[in-house]
Design an enzyme around this catalytic site. Sequence first.
Site, PDB file in Angstrom:
ATOM      1  N   GLU A 131       0.862  -1.260   0.062  1.00  0.00           N
ATOM      2  CA  GLU A 131      -0.064  -0.005  -0.004  1.00  0.00           C
ATOM      3  C   GLU A 131       0.923   1.183   0.014  1.00  0.00           C
ATOM      4  OE1 GLU A 131      -3.955   0.182   0.544  1.00  0.00           O
ATOM      5  OE2 GLU A 131      -3.059  -1.337  -0.867  1.00  0.00           O
TER       6      GLU A 131
ATOM      7  N   HIS B  13     -11.180  -5.161  -4.867  1.00  0.00           N
ATOM      8  CA  HIS B  13     -10.963  -5.635  -3.449  1.00  0.00           C
ATOM      9  C   HIS B  13     -11.196  -6.683  -2.855  1.00  0.00           C
ATOM     10  CE1 HIS B  13     -11.122  -3.996   1.044  1.00  0.00           C
ATOM     11  NE2 HIS B  13      -9.894  -4.446   0.661  1.00  0.00           N
TER      12      HIS B  13
ATOM     13  N   ASN C  99      -9.247 -11.064   2.462  1.00  0.00           N
ATOM     14  CA  ASN C  99      -8.270 -12.160   2.916  1.00  0.00           C
ATOM     15  C   ASN C  99      -8.911 -13.154   3.758  1.00  0.00           C
ATOM     16  OD1 ASN C  99      -6.002 -13.744   3.533  1.00  0.00           O
ATOM     17  ND2 ASN C  99      -5.377 -12.190   5.068  1.00  0.00           N
TER      18      ASN C  99
ATOM     19  N   ASN D  18     -13.368  -0.760   4.074  1.00  0.00           N
ATOM     20  CA  ASN D  18     -12.500  -0.241   4.868  1.00  0.00           C
ATOM     21  C   ASN D  18     -12.572   0.941   5.365  1.00  0.00           C
ATOM     22  OD1 ASN D  18     -10.890  -2.456   4.854  1.00  0.00           O
ATOM     23  ND2 ASN D  18      -9.471  -1.956   3.234  1.00  0.00           N
TER      24      ASN D  18
END
Length: 283
Positions: free
Chosen positions: A87, A135, A138, A185
Amino acid sequence: MSRHVGVVGAGTMGVGVSQAFAEGGCRVTLVDTSADALAAARERIAVDSRMAALFDRNPAGKAGEITFTTGFEHLADTCFVVENVTENVEVKRVVHERLDEICPAECVFGVNTSAIPITQVAGYTGRPDRVIGTHFMNPAQLKPLVEVIRGFHTSPETVAATRSLLAAIGKESIVVHDSPGFVTNRVAMLTVNEAICLLDEGVATAADVDRLFVRCFGHRMGPLATADLIGLDTVLYSLDVLVEQFGDPKYRPSTLLRQYVTAGLLGRKSGRGFFTYDIEPVR
């Protein structure tokens, strides 16, 4: 399906994304500048593939081939590339400029980022209409849904092609407009950061913070364990981006988070974050 998909970055997300596409029948090329990272990725994928067979995760047996390479030139005939590098906007800029030189004009670039605006990344290429946010959550090979982000220049055709490809590998998708952190997020990082502040203030232990979220709200995982899974360095990068983009102090990272990252306590990948993990050697 014989589509050739490129994945850039052989970290945790790159490994999961590669598996997701391979298990969906695509031919995958995983690229990383580090031969060591690729070797570790190959071993992790081999272990997980055995687990997938054990639990019948890919009953049709249609898994595609994964090629591991340090050469970007192997992406020259891809139809779709998912970028999963760190990032950092400068790192992403270098990668996307390189991809723009090598990949076919019709190739779509999927940006797998936690918080960096897709429109900003698209500006590093000569094909902003073919850049879109993908996006993945995980672990990417197991999560059923992908948050798809439409940048300012992203064309309707790119959105349709992306959703079609994701559907072909068994993934649902929800399309949102470009905004730093997107939907997931912007909410999740605030929750994680506030949980870290509570821990820092001694309001509750890490175990009790997470247990409240699991037992009271039915979350599968509490915010601190989630941070460990994401990687505390990634959480910190994401919060820094949100502060920079919005100029709002509510996103200011916890001092404790910065201390943990500086100390190398990054969560699961380092063996210790807010909790301790057994890291077994991959065989």
